[in-house]
Design a protein around this motif. Structure first.
Motif, mmCIF file in Angstrom:
data_model
loop_
_atom_site.group_PDB
_atom_site.id
_atom_site.type_symbol
_atom_site.label_atom_id
_atom_site.label_comp_id
_atom_site.label_asym_id
_atom_site.label_seq_id
_atom_site.Cartn_x
_atom_site.Cartn_y
_atom_site.Cartn_z
ATOM 1 N N PHE A 77 0.833 -1.203 0.000
ATOM 2 C CA PHE A 77 0.000 0.000 0.000
ATOM 3 C C PHE A 77 0.867 1.253 0.000
ATOM 4 O O PHE A 77 0.525 2.267 -0.611
ATOM 5 N N VAL A 78 1.991 1.192 0.714
ATOM 6 C CA VAL A 78 2.921 2.317 0.752
ATOM 7 C C VAL A 78 3.659 2.431 -0.577
ATOM 8 O O VAL A 78 3.775 3.519 -1.150
ATOM 9 N N THR A 84 -0.292 7.378 2.779
ATOM 10 C CA THR A 84 0.517 8.592 2.882
ATOM 11 C C THR A 84 1.322 8.591 4.178
ATOM 12 O O THR A 84 0.837 8.130 5.215
ATOM 13 N N LEU A 85 2.533 9.104 4.124
ATOM 14 C CA LEU A 85 3.349 9.252 5.323
ATOM 15 C C LEU A 85 2.738 10.316 6.227
ATOM 16 O O LEU A 85 2.583 11.470 5.820
ATOM 17 N N PHE A 110 2.138 5.293 8.140
ATOM 18 C CA PHE A 110 1.416 5.579 6.902
ATOM 19 C C PHE A 110 -0.069 5.242 7.064
ATOM 20 O O PHE A 110 -0.428 4.319 7.802
ATOM 21 N N CYS A 111 -0.915 5.980 6.345
ATOM 22 C CA CYS A 111 -2.343 5.645 6.319
ATOM 23 C C CYS A 111 -2.976 6.254 5.069
ATOM 24 O O CYS A 111 -2.403 7.168 4.463
ATOM 25 N N PRO A 112 -4.163 5.770 4.659
ATOM 26 C CA PRO A 112 -4.842 6.316 3.475
ATOM 27 C C PRO A 112 -5.559 7.621 3.809
ATOM 28 O O PRO A 112 -6.526 7.636 4.570
ATOM 29 N N ILE A 113 -5.074 8.729 3.267
ATOM 30 C CA ILE A 113 -5.659 10.045 3.537
ATOM 31 C C ILE A 113 -6.759 10.349 2.515
ATOM 32 O O ILE A 113 -6.574 10.155 1.316
ATOM 33 N N GLN A 114 -7.891 10.862 2.997
ATOM 34 C CA GLN A 114 -8.994 11.236 2.113
ATOM 35 C C GLN A 114 -8.803 12.682 1.651
ATOM 36 O O GLN A 114 -9.413 13.618 2.174
ATOM 37 N N TRP A 115 -7.951 12.850 0.651
ATOM 38 C CA TRP A 115 -7.610 14.193 0.182
ATOM 39 C C TRP A 115 -8.813 14.924 -0.402
ATOM 40 O O TRP A 115 -8.822 16.170 -0.446
ATOM 41 N N TYR A 231 10.011 13.371 -0.437
ATOM 42 C CA TYR A 231 9.782 12.493 -1.590
ATOM 43 C C TYR A 231 8.558 11.592 -1.353
ATOM 44 O O TYR A 231 7.661 11.506 -2.204
ATOM 45 N N LEU A 232 8.516 10.928 -0.197
ATOM 46 C CA LEU A 232 7.396 10.032 0.091
ATOM 47 C C LEU A 232 6.076 10.792 0.152
ATOM 48 O O LEU A 232 5.044 10.310 -0.334
#
Length: 412
Positions: A77-78, A84-85, A110-115, A231-232
């Protein structure tokens, strides 16, 4: 004797009709209410199913040994830029010089951010921590060695460029605090919400900027960490994200030492420093005498750095650190921030005024963003009336409009 002319029967007939009509409307209304409730329940169930589906797509099995491209499932996933970091954890030995010439023992979270939440309403999620909470990161996060994450990410970027992309680093915003910097960050989002990603005071950059503050630290390794962190955080997936540029608003204390580091490691990166009349800033920091010792501007007083002590000695040579009042320490804290920005700005000034830094006075907001800062410094076009209207509109709202504070801005 009453005259029987049918009048009473007619009245009874119309009473019966009225009763039938009333009952009919009542039943229709009841059905409507039930339909609305059923519709809301259906929509709620649908949203919950979508949420569960999304969570299942990112479901992490910590015991899974499944590999893809040689990468364990929970780390994929990363590598695929789906997570996202959001934080980094250091150790005292992370930046000691070693034969591998790299930092060690740094853990990335890291986790999935709801942009999409931030893009649609930046004032409602003014700080990165608000977005972390809304994205329910505590329920679906990954912790892994940061160096490993960087190597895996670079491998995926090189092997499958159509799957991931690295956003262009658009610029950084530093500030004095309580001076309109969050408004600047929100305007960066609002100008081009589909193209701009903005991190507003996220933990990883500030931790990396202040990672090397003792004699055992190899500064080149902390520079490497800063480069890897940005970068990440600049990576994204090409499948779900249309963003092209990324901007960072750094915590106010990050100006001290951090701005100089950014100017050295990223010499071509444009940056801005937002400032305000220090009296107004202090009034915002010091609400009343009862809780003054807990004010944000006294954090450096409670954890003084060598730079801070030297600044006090230079500015108030007739006084000692312990004899200064809380108000004087608050002023010294703000002075170290503005002094750091002035020093970096002056040292990078050139005869042709090709300075990568720009100073923004609170009094000039928001028009300065449209007229000069965005188009001339951050290379963001504002010629379109739609873009300038978006910027002005978001600036009419309280920049930290969480919950009930989401309202039109009133000058203090």
């Amino acid at each position: 004797m009453k005259e029987n002319n049918g009048k009473a029967a007619t009245q009874r007939f119309w009473k019966q009709i009225s009763a039938v009509i009333s009952i009919t409307f009542f039943v229709i209304g009841l059905i409507g209410v039930l339909d609305v409730r059923r519709s809301k329940t259906t929509r709620s169930r649908f949203r919950r199913k979508q949420q569960i589906k999304s969570e299942q797509q990112h479901q992490i099995n910590p015991n899974s040994n499944a590999l893809r491209d040689g990468i364990p499932q929970q780390q994929q996933f990363v590598a695929d830029a789906l997570f996202t970091l959001v934080d980094i954890v250091l150790t005292p030995q992370s930046f000691i010089a070693n034969k591998e010439e790299r930092y060690k023992g740094v853990i990335g979270v890291f986790c999935p951010i709801q942009w999409e939440l931030h893009r649609s309403n930046p004032s409602k999620y003014p700080m990165f921590r608000d977005l972390i909470e809304a994205s329910q990161c505590s329920r679906q996060s990954i912790r892994m060695d940061l160096w490993t994450a960087v190597q895996q990410a670079k491998s995926v970027d090189a092997a499958t460029p159509a799957r991931t992309k690295v956003l262009q680093l658009g610029g950084m915003v530093f500030h004095e605090s309580r001076c309109g910097s969050t408004l600047v960050a929100n305007a960066l989002v609002a100008s081009y919400p589909d193209l701009h990603r903005v991190y507003s005071e996220s933990p990883p950059p500030i931790t990396a900027l202040h990672a090397c503050e003792d004699d055992t630290c190899d500064e080149s390794l902390s520079d490497q960490l800063l480069t890897d962190v940005l970068y990440l955080m600049s990576r994204t997936t090409t499948v779900h994200d249309t963003a092209e540029k990324v901007f960072f608003k750094i915590q106010s204390i990050g100006t001290v030492g951090g701005l100089e580091k950014i100017a050295r490691v990223f010499p071509t990166l444009p940056w801005a420093f937002v400032y305000r009349d220090p009296v107004q800033v202090m009034m915002s920091h010091l609400p009343d005498s009862r809780s003054i010792q807990y004010s944000n501007c006294l954090r450096t007083y409670h954890r003084p750095t060598t730079f801070y002590r030297n600044l006090i000695q230079r500015m108030a040579p007739t006084k000692s650190f312990d004899t200064l009042t809380y108000e004087e320490h608050c002023a010294a804290h703000l002075a170290q921030i503005t002094e750091s920005a002035r020093s970096v700005f002056s040292s990078h000034a050139t005869p042709n005024n090709n300075n990568k830094g720009v100073l923004i006075n609170y009094e000039d907001l928001p028009q300065a963003l449209i007229d000069t800062v965005f188009p001339n410094h951050f290379q963001i076009s504002t010629n379109n009336n739609v873009i300038s209207t978006r910027i002005l509109e978001v600036c009419t709202h309280y920049s930290k409009g969480r919950g009930k504070k989401e309202e039109e801005w009133v000058e203090d």
